[in-house]
Design a protein around this motif. Structure first.
Motif, PDB file in Angstrom:
ATOM      1  N   TYR A 214       0.860  -1.185   0.000  1.00 31.11           N
ATOM      2  CA  TYR A 214       0.000   0.000   0.000  1.00 31.11           C
ATOM      3  C   TYR A 214       0.901   1.241   0.000  1.00 31.11           C
ATOM      4  CZ  TYR A 214      -3.320  -3.514   1.636  1.00 31.11           C
ATOM      5  OH  TYR A 214      -4.090  -4.657   1.756  1.00 31.11           O
ATOM      6  N   VAL A 215       0.590   2.188  -0.886  1.00 32.18           N
ATOM      7  CA  VAL A 215       1.336   3.446  -0.974  1.00 32.18           C
ATOM      8  C   VAL A 215       0.354   4.583  -0.738  1.00 32.18           C
ATOM      9  CG1 VAL A 215       2.755   4.929  -2.433  1.00 32.18           C
ATOM     10  CG2 VAL A 215       2.970   2.437  -2.612  1.00 32.18           C
ATOM     11  N   LEU A 216       0.616   5.390   0.289  1.00 38.34           N
ATOM     12  CA  LEU A 216      -0.288   6.464   0.692  1.00 38.34           C
ATOM     13  C   LEU A 216       0.269   7.808   0.227  1.00 38.34           C
ATOM     14  CD1 LEU A 216      -0.704   5.316   4.436  1.00 38.34           C
ATOM     15  CD2 LEU A 216      -1.793   4.352   2.390  1.00 38.34           C
ATOM     16  N   ALA A 217      -0.610   8.650  -0.325  1.00 35.33           N
ATOM     17  CA  ALA A 217      -0.174   9.958  -0.817  1.00 35.33           C
ATOM     18  C   ALA A 217      -1.315  10.951  -0.697  1.00 35.33           C
ATOM     19  CB  ALA A 217       0.284   9.866  -2.275  1.00 35.33           C
ATOM     20  N   ASP A 218      -0.993  12.244  -0.560  1.00 38.38           N
ATOM     21  CA  ASP A 218      -2.057  13.253  -0.501  1.00 38.38           C
ATOM     22  C   ASP A 218      -2.511  13.625  -1.907  1.00 38.38           C
ATOM     23  OD1 ASP A 218      -0.356  15.229  -1.595  1.00 38.38           O
ATOM     24  OD2 ASP A 218       0.321  15.876   0.382  1.00 38.38           O
ATOM     25  N   GLY A 219      -3.497  14.526  -1.993  1.00 40.19           N
ATOM     26  CA  GLY A 219      -4.105  14.856  -3.268  1.00 40.19           C
ATOM     27  C   GLY A 219      -3.167  15.465  -4.284  1.00 40.19           C
ATOM     28  N   GLU A 225      -1.182   8.165 -14.208  1.00 39.76           N
ATOM     29  CA  GLU A 225       0.085   7.493 -14.497  1.00 39.76           C
ATOM     30  C   GLU A 225       0.739   6.976 -13.227  1.00 39.76           C
ATOM     31  OE1 GLU A 225       4.517   8.493 -16.329  1.00 39.76           O
ATOM     32  OE2 GLU A 225       2.879   9.929 -16.581  1.00 39.76           O
ATOM     33  N   HIS A 226       0.719   7.800 -12.159  1.00 49.17           N
ATOM     34  CA  HIS A 226       1.303   7.361 -10.898  1.00 49.17           C
ATOM     35  C   HIS A 226       0.583   6.128 -10.368  1.00 49.17           C
ATOM     36  CE1 HIS A 226       3.690  10.808 -11.122  1.00 49.17           C
ATOM     37  NE2 HIS A 226       3.073  11.615 -10.273  1.00 49.17           N
ATOM     38  N   GLY A 227      -0.749   6.199 -10.329  1.00 47.55           N
ATOM     39  CA  GLY A 227      -1.511   5.086  -9.792  1.00 47.55           C
ATOM     40  C   GLY A 227      -1.260   3.796 -10.541  1.00 47.55           C
ATOM     41  N   GLU A 228      -1.230   3.874 -11.859  1.00 48.90           N
ATOM     42  CA  GLU A 228      -1.032   2.667 -12.655  1.00 48.90           C
ATOM     43  C   GLU A 228       0.373   2.108 -12.492  1.00 48.90           C
ATOM     44  OE1 GLU A 228      -2.275   3.504 -16.669  1.00 48.90           O
ATOM     45  OE2 GLU A 228      -4.151   4.424 -15.964  1.00 48.90           O
ATOM     46  N   ARG A 229       1.364   2.985 -12.493  1.00 51.44           N
ATOM     47  CA  ARG A 229       2.742   2.493 -12.319  1.00 51.44           C
ATOM     48  C   ARG A 229       2.954   1.887 -10.939  1.00 51.44           C
ATOM     49  NH1 ARG A 229       7.082   6.773 -13.300  1.00 51.44           N
ATOM     50  NH2 ARG A 229       8.397   4.970 -12.818  1.00 51.44           N
ATOM     51  N   VAL A 230       2.386   2.516  -9.913  1.00 55.35           N
ATOM     52  CA  VAL A 230       2.522   1.985  -8.558  1.00 55.35           C
ATOM     53  C   VAL A 230       1.857   0.617  -8.453  1.00 55.35           C
ATOM     54  CG1 VAL A 230       1.747   2.273  -6.170  1.00 55.35           C
ATOM     55  CG2 VAL A 230       2.770   4.203  -7.383  1.00 55.35           C
ATOM     56  N   HIS A 239      -1.739  -1.306  -3.911  1.00 48.77           N
ATOM     57  CA  HIS A 239      -2.782  -0.277  -3.927  1.00 48.77           C
ATOM     58  C   HIS A 239      -2.156   1.098  -3.728  1.00 48.77           C
ATOM     59  CE1 HIS A 239      -6.325  -2.877  -4.016  1.00 48.77           C
ATOM     60  NE2 HIS A 239      -5.705  -3.669  -3.160  1.00 48.77           N
ATOM     61  N   PHE A 240      -2.586   2.049  -4.555  1.00 50.29           N
ATOM     62  CA  PHE A 240      -2.181   3.448  -4.425  1.00 50.29           C
ATOM     63  C   PHE A 240      -3.356   4.205  -3.836  1.00 50.29           C
ATOM     64  CE2 PHE A 240      -1.451   7.699  -6.589  1.00 50.29           C
ATOM     65  CZ  PHE A 240      -0.384   8.056  -5.785  1.00 50.29           C
ATOM     66  N   ALA A 273     -10.452   4.763  -6.832  1.00 53.80           N
ATOM     67  CA  ALA A 273     -11.225   5.688  -6.004  1.00 53.80           C
ATOM     68  C   ALA A 273     -12.188   4.935  -5.086  1.00 53.80           C
ATOM     69  CB  ALA A 273     -11.999   6.659  -6.889  1.00 53.80           C
ATOM     70  N   ALA A 274     -12.784   3.852  -5.587  1.00 55.90           N
ATOM     71  CA  ALA A 274     -13.701   3.055  -4.767  1.00 55.90           C
ATOM     72  C   ALA A 274     -12.951   2.398  -3.611  1.00 55.90           C
ATOM     73  CB  ALA A 274     -14.398   2.001  -5.623  1.00 55.90           C
ATOM     74  N   TYR A 275     -11.751   1.892  -3.880  1.00 57.51           N
ATOM     75  CA  TYR A 275     -10.973   1.258  -2.799  1.00 57.51           C
ATOM     76  C   TYR A 275     -10.560   2.296  -1.759  1.00 57.51           C
ATOM     77  CZ  TYR A 275      -7.707  -1.833  -0.450  1.00 57.51           C
ATOM     78  OH  TYR A 275      -7.079  -2.595   0.504  1.00 57.51           O
ATOM     79  N   PHE A 276     -10.191   3.494  -2.229  1.00 55.38           N
ATOM     80  CA  PHE A 276      -9.808   4.558  -1.299  1.00 55.38           C
ATOM     81  C   PHE A 276     -10.961   4.900  -0.356  1.00 55.38           C
ATOM     82  CE2 PHE A 276      -9.711   9.093  -0.224  1.00 55.38           C
ATOM     83  CZ  PHE A 276      -8.475   9.186   0.399  1.00 55.38           C
TER      84      PHE A 276
END
Length: 352
Positions: A214-219, A225-230, A239-240, A273-276
């Motif tokens: 799991y990788v946590l990041a702010d808005g 691109e970040h989400g898919e690469r992570v 999960h991003f 977004a649903a998982y978040f």
């Protein structure tokens, strides 16, 4: 248990040497010219010693090192001590090695069971530069008002919701975000305050530890691109967790024809977004507020960075910030060797 005189510093130096030597092998010098008299890892360890001693200017650092040169030469097996000009010049060049050393020491902490990297958080923090403010209008025109002296021309204006507008520099760090234990920095970079998170984080994604699920990041990090690469960068999935921006629409505008690539990207974003928003996603994301943000405060307080950076100039500050983060890792290892499982490190610095 307290660090005894120079004993604690000597142990920290011995811990730093093999990491810095390995980092040099990953960052070999290229191009023409003869090899320098002092290896890059040697200069890096000298810088770390000076930063552990909390000497803020390069002149004060060199005076401290010169005063203790016999011990330092013995610790590093130096045939002679570097000249002041050599230290000043090589200081500006050391940040590349320090960045690699942070990554290597983070991997070692995970391998040795000191750091739990199953959940990590990424965050950028701003630091005020030295000298007076240079407003953006004058900066753009390269005009320095009369009686405004000591400006750091390489600092830049940056904005964050936490800091507001800041003229200076920034660092970005990936830290562990486990339920228990000390917070470990695993990856880091430093730049001017206006450098975009989209640029800096993109350079770290491939270096994320494979243990990170799991990788946590702010808005500020919200980007397809970040989400898919992570999420695609780890066998078994990852999960991003990042809040989506206000412009996000689960469905495309009416009449808009998407390519297959765009359809796929939107589907992944909706799923992300649903998982978040799920109960588990929210529980995990709540760790960010008790890991990444407190880490920045502890790090700045430990190395006297709460008010402003130590130096003028980008390369100087990149070296200092990354060397301080590397030193933070060393202190965590030393603290663990002393039988402590927390992140309370001030006592070590106070005893050096």
């Amino acid at each position: 248990m307290r660090a005894k005189g120079g004993t604690g510093l000597a142990k920290l130096v011995q811990m730093a040497i093999p990491i810095c030597r390995a980092a040099q092998r990953q960052c070999p010098r290229t191009g023409p010219g003869r090899s320098p008299d002092f290896d890059d890892w040697m200069i890096a360890v000298l810088i770390v010693i000076a930063i552990l001693a909390r000497r803020k200017s390069k002149s004060a650092q060199y005076r401290f090192l010169w005063t203790h040169r016999l011990e330092v030469q013995r610790w590093l097996s130096l045939p002679r001590f570097p000249a002041r000009s050599t230290y000043f010049l090589r200081y500006r060049q050391a940040h590349r090695l320090m960045q690699a050393a942070i990554r290597l020491q983070g991997r070692r902490a995970i391998r040795d069971g000191l750091a739990d990297a199953s959940v990590v958080a990424v965050d950028k923090s701003l630091l005020a530069g030295r000298g007076p403010y240079w407003n953006r209008k004058d900066r753009k025109a390269n005009r320095i008002p009369a009686r405004l002296h000591g400006i750091d021309r390489e600092s830049q204006w940056g904005y964050s919701s936490h800091h507001g507008w800041v003229q200076g520099y920034s660092y970005e760090v990936v830290v562990t975000a486990g339920k228990n234990g000390a917070l470990w920095p695993l990856l880091a970079s430093a730049d001017t305050a206006n450098t975009s998170e989209h640029v800096t984080f993109a350079q770290k994604i491939d270096a994320l530890p494979p243990e990170a699920r799991y990788v946590l990041a702010d808005g500020g990090y919200d980007k397809n691109e970040h989400g898919e690469r992570v999420e695609q960068g780890r066998p078994g999935g990852r999960h991003f967790l990042c809040p989506t921006g206000p412009m996000f629409q689960p469905n495309p505008p009416s009449g808009y024809r998407q390519t297959q690539r765009e359809q796929r990207s939107r589907q992944l974003r909706v799923k992300r977004a649903a998982y978040f928003k799920s109960a588990k996603g929210q529980r995990l994301y709540a760790r960010r507020n008790i890991t990444a943000e407190p880490f920045n405060e502890w790090f700045k307080n430990l190395f006297g960075l709460s008010d402003h950076v130590w130096h003028r100039g980008l390369d100087n500050n990149k070296t200092q910030l990354l060397a301080a983060l590397f030193a933070y890792q060393l202190l965590l290892r030393y603290n663990h060797d002393c039988g402590n499982r927390n992140g309370e490190l001030q006592w070590i610095l106070d005893g050096l």
